[in-house]
Design an enzyme around this catalytic site. Structure first.
Site, PDB file in Angstrom:
ATOM      1  CB  SER A 134      -0.941  -0.034   1.208  1.00  0.00           C
ATOM      2  OG  SER A 134      -1.743   1.124   1.263  1.00  0.00           O
ATOM      3  CE1 TYR A 148       0.532   4.996  -5.680  1.00  0.00           C
ATOM      4  CE2 TYR A 148       0.699   6.232  -3.624  1.00  0.00           C
ATOM      5  CZ  TYR A 148       1.096   5.179  -4.428  1.00  0.00           C
ATOM      6  OH  TYR A 148       2.077   4.315  -3.985  1.00  0.00           O
ATOM      7  CE  LYS A 152      -0.427   1.896  -3.784  1.00  0.00           C
ATOM      8  NZ  LYS A 152       0.014   0.502  -4.011  1.00  0.00           N
TER       9      LYS A 152
END
Length: 281
Positions: A134, A148, A152
């Site tokens: 992650s 992003y 994650k």
């Protein structure tokens, strides 16, 4: 003890470091990437304990083929390290819906595809370990990282919940939250930089791109040390469920934890008594 370790995104950056460290430690490694010939060249050519095979993580068919190749060659899979990923930078309004979907397709559905292909093998063995990369951005929202971070944060929820699905079959899970490491995430091959399209964001976009590009290669974290740490976790009898990697990440996660506790407490008066009123009287 030697293990069979399958690594995604092995062609550059952290993936390459993981494979090299694993081979040096005597493990058998399945190194995967979209261009296997380049992966093999990067790793120094054919080796007895190394299988290089094609895997685009957005393809479930690729994932199933890679897993079958691994079992055909080594007979089992002990550890999956979901490392492959990319980065669509930018402010939300300047990231197109198609780019947002591609970000989540790679960073969330990608490791899901590979894990979906590996789990039948691990369940049959009644043993195994799924490690998924992650990011501190999976816990802490950051400017210019909306796509992003969304991908994650999804990884975090998936992996935290997956634990309960697979624990009864002897399968461990670990989600890894690195801070800033020299992993090549910020190189153009991994990052899509936005074009300034909205005047309100233009100055900030230009300045932020320059700042992030100047950071590449200067991050404090050493990816080889991170790779060795991941192999240590893979060898633990009771591995960490969550590995916060790097002093910057640890400090950030601790601050986020304090913030969450403070917000929960601040919500108590308004949110603590939202149940049904007693209407029995």
């Amino acid at each position: 003890m030697s293990k069979v370790i399958l690594v995604t995104g092995a062609g550059r950056g952290l993936g390459t470091d993981i494979v090299r460290e694993a081979l040096a430690a005597g493990h058998q490694v399945v190194a995967t990437g979209r261009r296997p010939e380049e992966v093999e060249k990067t790793l120094g050519g054919p080796q007895d304990n190394l299988l290089v095979t094609k895997l685009d993580v957005t393809s479930l068919e690729d994932a199933e083929a890679a897993v079958q190749a691994a079992v055909d060659r080594f007979g089992r899979i002990d550890v999956l390290i979901n490392n492959a990923g990319n980065f669509f930078a930018g402010y939300f309004e300047e990231i197109t819906p198609a780019q947002m979907r591609r970000q989540i397709e790679t960073n969330l559905f990608g490791p899901m595809n590979v894990t979906r292909a590996v789990l039948p093998v691990l369940r049959k063995q009644r043993a195994g370990h799924v490690i998924t990369l992650s990011s501190s951005a999976g816990i802490i929202g950051q400017e210019f990282c909306v796509a992003y971070a969304a991908s994650k944060f999804g990884v975090e929820g998936w992996m935290e919940s997956l634990r309960y699905d697979v624990e009864p079959y002897g399968i461990h899970t670990t989600v890894v939250e690195p801070g800033f490491f020299r992993t090549e995430l910020l190189v153009d091959a991994s990052t899509t930089w936005p074009e300034p399209t909205i005047e309100d964001y233009a100055e900030r976009t230009t300045a932020t791109i320059a700042a992030w590009k100047s950071m590449n290669g200067q991050q404090t974290g050493d990816p080889a040390k991170l790779a060795r740490a991941l192999l240590t976790i893979a060898g633990q009898e009771k591995p960490l469920l969550r590995f916060v990697a790097g002093a910057d990440a640890i400090e950030g996660v601790q601050a986020k934890a304090r913030e969450l506790l403070a917000q929960a407490e601040a919500s108590r008066e308004l949110g603590g008594d939202l149940g049904h009123d007693d209407i029995s009287a």
